[in-house]
Design an enzyme around this catalytic site. Structure first.
Site, PDB file in Angstrom:
ATOM      1  N   LYS A   1     -30.264  17.098  -4.406  1.00 10.25           N
ATOM      2  CA  LYS A   1     -29.865  18.205  -5.280  1.00 10.25           C
ATOM      3  C   LYS A   1     -29.996  17.781  -6.730  1.00 10.25           C
ATOM      4  CE  LYS A   1     -26.355  21.146  -4.227  1.00 10.25           C
ATOM      5  NZ  LYS A   1     -24.991  21.472  -3.745  1.00 10.25           N
TER       6      LYS A   1
HETATM    7  C1  E4P Z   1     -23.819  24.622  -3.206  1.00 12.75           C
HETATM    8  O1  E4P Z   1     -24.581  23.856  -2.666  1.00 12.75           O
HETATM    9  C2  E4P Z   1     -22.541  24.248  -3.796  1.00 12.75           C
HETATM   10  O2  E4P Z   1     -22.110  23.030  -3.243  1.00 12.75           O
HETATM   11  C3  E4P Z   1     -21.437  25.221  -3.504  1.00 12.75           C
HETATM   12  O3  E4P Z   1     -21.858  26.316  -2.743  1.00 12.75           O
HETATM   13  C4  E4P Z   1     -20.562  25.536  -4.669  1.00 12.75           C
HETATM   14  O4  E4P Z   1     -19.567  26.442  -4.282  1.00 12.75           O
HETATM   15  P1  E4P Z   1     -18.235  26.743  -5.115  1.00 12.75           P
HETATM   16  O5  E4P Z   1     -18.559  27.756  -6.139  1.00 12.75           O
HETATM   17  O6  E4P Z   1     -17.295  27.283  -4.071  1.00 12.75           O
HETATM   18  O7  E4P Z   1     -17.784  25.436  -5.687  1.00 12.75           O
END
Ligand code: E4P
Length: 222
Positions: free
Chosen positions: A84
């Protein structure tokens, strides 16, 4: 549509994997920090549980050299890791380079169709478009999903649209209606997908009727 679980908890991945309906995992620095175990050991445990799944693990570097260095290291841990990388100019430049090296990138923190276009052009394998955080500020997160799916389809980009920051089951249903490729969700939301009151009532009635009639499946119950 692929279903990913969004977690830093190895036990949640294990449970989801046992159900047999999970295609991958997404983590982020906050989720890993909350889980309280080492980054590499957590990611490797997830890779082992889902050897044919895709495990997203995030860099924390913000410059091109740092992102590249960390991404190469993380990608070397297991073949099913997708790195990522944040949606910034440095992230885009690094993604283009990583793609050339055969390292798959999940471009994260994407909030607009314009950002998604850049991620697709840079060759991101997944474009993580966040919906819940947009809803949180009284805007329409799912609208962006619709536009990004249209953009990817219209131009034939290879990137898959990953709906992230999911808060409830309807986000998953809407992602499905819009033709998104992947939805990643907290374990709690994954559990919620199973439930319908009419399933519980229906099952209870079937079992009561069966038991009242004294029926059985096996001639010689063990
Ligand atoms: C995506 O890969 C992120 O880890 C995640 O969906 C973030 O979500 P949040 O807004 O609940 O922190």
């Amino acid at each position: 549509m692929k279903l990913f679980v969004d977690t830093g908890q190895v036990e949640e991945v294990r449970q989801a994997a046992e159900w047999g309906i999970i295609d991958g995992v997404t983590t982020n620095p906050s989720l890993i920090a909350k889980a309280g175990r080492g980054f590499k050991e957590t990611v490797l445990a997830m890779c082992e549980i889902l050897p044919h799944g895709s495990i997203s693990a995030e860099v924390v570097g913000t410059t091109v050299p740092d992102i590249l260095k960390e991404a190469r290291e993380i990608a070397s841990w297991a073949p099913n890791i997708v790195v990522k990388v944040p949606m910034t100019p440095a992230g885009i430049q690094a993604t283009r380079q990583l793609r050339q090296e055969g390292i798959r990138v999940n471009m994260t923190l994407v909030f607009s169709p314009a950002q998604a276009l850049l991620a697709a052009k840079a060759g991101a394998t997944y474009i993580s478009v966040f919906v819940g955080r947009v809803d949180d500020i009284a805007s329409e997160g799912m609208r962006t999903i619709e536009e990004v799916v249209q953009m990817v389809d219209a131009y034939g980009f290879e990137s898959e649209v990953l709906v992230a920051s999911i808060r409830h089951p309807m986000h998953v249903v809407e992602a499905m209606r819009m033709g998104a490729h992947i939805a990643t969700m907290p374990f709690k939301v994954l559990e919620q997908l199973f439930h319908h009151p009419l399933t519980d009532i229906g099952l209870q009635r079937f079992l009561e009727d069966w038991n009242k009639a004294g029926l059985r499946i096996f001639d010689n119950p063990a």
